[in-house]
Design a protein around this motif. Structure first.
Motif, PDB file in Angstrom:
ATOM      1  N   LEU A 151      38.839   8.545  69.313  1.00  0.00           N
ATOM      2  CA  LEU A 151      38.108   7.459  70.013  1.00  0.00           C
ATOM      3  C   LEU A 151      37.028   7.025  69.105  1.00  0.00           C
ATOM      4  O   LEU A 151      36.214   7.949  68.720  1.00  0.00           O
ATOM      5  CB  LEU A 151      37.456   7.895  71.328  1.00  0.00           C
ATOM      6  CG  LEU A 151      38.371   8.506  72.539  1.00  0.00           C
ATOM      7  CD1 LEU A 151      37.575   9.137  73.582  1.00  0.00           C
ATOM      8  CD2 LEU A 151      39.280   7.265  72.797  1.00  0.00           C
ATOM      9  N   ILE A 152      36.797   5.719  68.982  1.00  0.00           N
ATOM     10  CA  ILE A 152      35.820   5.364  67.891  1.00  0.00           C
ATOM     11  C   ILE A 152      34.613   5.115  68.705  1.00  0.00           C
ATOM     12  O   ILE A 152      34.621   4.308  69.682  1.00  0.00           O
ATOM     13  CB  ILE A 152      36.440   3.870  67.326  1.00  0.00           C
ATOM     14  CG1 ILE A 152      37.481   4.293  66.466  1.00  0.00           C
ATOM     15  CG2 ILE A 152      35.201   3.538  66.395  1.00  0.00           C
ATOM     16  CD1 ILE A 152      38.260   2.898  65.729  1.00  0.00           C
ATOM     17  N   GLU A 169      26.534  11.192  70.900  1.00  0.00           N
ATOM     18  CA  GLU A 169      27.807  10.793  70.555  1.00  0.00           C
ATOM     19  C   GLU A 169      28.285  10.302  69.367  1.00  0.00           C
ATOM     20  O   GLU A 169      29.098  10.708  68.638  1.00  0.00           O
ATOM     21  CB  GLU A 169      28.421   9.969  71.572  1.00  0.00           C
ATOM     22  CG  GLU A 169      28.496  10.411  72.979  1.00  0.00           C
ATOM     23  CD  GLU A 169      28.615   9.129  74.418  1.00  0.00           C
ATOM     24  OE1 GLU A 169      28.377   8.089  74.058  1.00  0.00           O
ATOM     25  OE2 GLU A 169      29.086   9.550  75.387  1.00  0.00           O
ATOM     26  N   ARG A 170      27.463   9.374  68.661  1.00  0.00           N
ATOM     27  CA  ARG A 170      27.379   9.082  67.381  1.00  0.00           C
ATOM     28  C   ARG A 170      27.495   9.850  66.177  1.00  0.00           C
ATOM     29  O   ARG A 170      28.079  10.144  65.534  1.00  0.00           O
ATOM     30  CB  ARG A 170      26.546   7.638  67.201  1.00  0.00           C
ATOM     31  CG  ARG A 170      26.976   6.864  65.981  1.00  0.00           C
ATOM     32  CD  ARG A 170      25.788   5.727  65.745  1.00  0.00           C
ATOM     33  NE  ARG A 170      26.343   4.883  67.054  1.00  0.00           N
ATOM     34  CZ  ARG A 170      25.326   4.244  67.941  1.00  0.00           C
ATOM     35  NH1 ARG A 170      24.139   4.732  67.787  1.00  0.00           N
ATOM     36  NH2 ARG A 170      25.757   3.607  68.879  1.00  0.00           N
ATOM     37  N   ASP A 171      26.555  10.633  66.338  1.00  0.00           N
ATOM     38  CA  ASP A 171      26.198  12.083  65.542  1.00  0.00           C
ATOM     39  C   ASP A 171      27.464  12.877  65.690  1.00  0.00           C
ATOM     40  O   ASP A 171      27.985  13.345  64.640  1.00  0.00           O
ATOM     41  CB  ASP A 171      25.102  12.920  65.803  1.00  0.00           C
ATOM     42  CG  ASP A 171      23.856  12.146  65.397  1.00  0.00           C
ATOM     43  OD1 ASP A 171      23.929  11.275  64.587  1.00  0.00           O
ATOM     44  OD2 ASP A 171      22.883  12.619  66.005  1.00  0.00           O
ATOM     45  N   ARG A 172      28.035  13.247  66.774  1.00  0.00           N
ATOM     46  CA  ARG A 172      29.255  13.936  66.963  1.00  0.00           C
ATOM     47  C   ARG A 172      30.358  13.349  66.182  1.00  0.00           C
ATOM     48  O   ARG A 172      31.173  14.061  65.673  1.00  0.00           O
ATOM     49  CB  ARG A 172      29.495  14.239  68.438  1.00  0.00           C
ATOM     50  CG  ARG A 172      30.612  15.100  68.770  1.00  0.00           C
ATOM     51  CD  ARG A 172      30.652  15.485  70.164  1.00  0.00           C
ATOM     52  NE  ARG A 172      31.845  16.168  70.553  1.00  0.00           N
ATOM     53  CZ  ARG A 172      32.621  15.866  71.485  1.00  0.00           C
ATOM     54  NH1 ARG A 172      31.959  15.226  72.515  1.00  0.00           N
ATOM     55  NH2 ARG A 172      33.854  16.519  71.707  1.00  0.00           N
ATOM     56  N   TYR A 173      30.460  11.982  66.501  1.00  0.00           N
ATOM     57  CA  TYR A 173      31.829  11.147  65.941  1.00  0.00           C
ATOM     58  C   TYR A 173      31.593  11.429  64.443  1.00  0.00           C
ATOM     59  O   TYR A 173      32.417  11.626  63.596  1.00  0.00           O
ATOM     60  CB  TYR A 173      31.632   9.638  66.418  1.00  0.00           C
ATOM     61  CG  TYR A 173      32.617   8.800  65.586  1.00  0.00           C
ATOM     62  CD1 TYR A 173      34.013   8.915  65.856  1.00  0.00           C
ATOM     63  CD2 TYR A 173      32.231   8.032  64.504  1.00  0.00           C
ATOM     64  CE1 TYR A 173      34.751   8.162  65.317  1.00  0.00           C
ATOM     65  CE2 TYR A 173      33.085   7.192  63.967  1.00  0.00           C
ATOM     66  CZ  TYR A 173      34.253   7.158  64.350  1.00  0.00           C
ATOM     67  OH  TYR A 173      35.352   6.276  63.811  1.00  0.00           O
ATOM     68  N   GLU A 174      30.512  11.083  63.869  1.00  0.00           N
ATOM     69  CA  GLU A 174      30.377  11.175  62.282  1.00  0.00           C
ATOM     70  C   GLU A 174      30.552  12.497  61.653  1.00  0.00           C
ATOM     71  O   GLU A 174      30.964  12.832  60.798  1.00  0.00           O
ATOM     72  CB  GLU A 174      28.900  10.930  61.944  1.00  0.00           C
ATOM     73  CG  GLU A 174      28.702   9.184  62.018  1.00  0.00           C
ATOM     74  CD  GLU A 174      27.274   8.963  62.138  1.00  0.00           C
ATOM     75  OE1 GLU A 174      26.551   9.473  61.386  1.00  0.00           O
ATOM     76  OE2 GLU A 174      27.194   7.463  62.096  1.00  0.00           O
ATOM     77  N   LYS A 175      30.109  13.589  62.351  1.00  0.00           N
ATOM     78  CA  LYS A 175      30.312  15.279  62.255  1.00  0.00           C
ATOM     79  C   LYS A 175      31.944  15.162  61.994  1.00  0.00           C
ATOM     80  O   LYS A 175      32.264  15.826  61.117  1.00  0.00           O
ATOM     81  CB  LYS A 175      29.523  16.064  63.007  1.00  0.00           C
ATOM     82  CG  LYS A 175      29.655  17.469  62.556  1.00  0.00           C
ATOM     83  CD  LYS A 175      28.594  18.344  63.518  1.00  0.00           C
ATOM     84  CE  LYS A 175      29.096  19.640  62.941  1.00  0.00           C
ATOM     85  NZ  LYS A 175      28.363  20.688  63.746  1.00  0.00           N
TER      86      LYS A 175
END
Length: 129
Positions: free
Chosen positions: A67-68, A78-84
């Protein structure tokens, strides 16, 4: 899942140590024995190639179905989790490719050393005749 990456990390570290060991300048007898030992080890450890290939396929599949979270609806967490997750996936791709590449380099180095040894023996035989 983390255990797979830990195993792959240790395998890459061991492969790198072997690659350094067989490429260091050393006496001919020592080098020949190390190369023959590493050649014996290479065949049973071929499992790393399909294992790393499977890990690459798994990373690709997860990347395609991830999921983007780039819109303004996403929270900072959520954005930090996605980038990680993206950074971990990139690290794991590099690790998998390194495992395959280093294995291939070690096998080629061993083959070249064996070929060189057989050519030296052939040269000795021709000189003695």
């Amino acid at each position: 899942m983390a255990l797979q990456w830990l195993v792959l990390t240790y395998v890459v570290a061991a492969e790198a140590a072997l690659a350094i060991l067989i490429t260091l300048p050393s006496p001919k007898l020592f080098r020949n024995r190390i190369v023959s030992l590493v050649s014996l080890i290479l065949q049973p450890t071929f499992f790393i190639v399909p294992f790393a290939g499977f890990q690459l396929l798994d990373l690709y599949w997860k990347n395609e179905h991830r999921l983007i979270c780039t819109s303004e609806v996403c929270t900072d967490t959520e954005r930090d989790r996605y980038e990680k997750a993206i950074y971990k996936a990139q690290r794991n791709v590099i690790l998998s490719v390194a495992a395959i590449l280093i294995y291939w380099c070690i096998s080629r180095i061993c083959k070249y050393q064996k070929d060189l040894q057989s050519l030296e023996e052939l040269e000795k035989r021709h000189k003695s005749k």
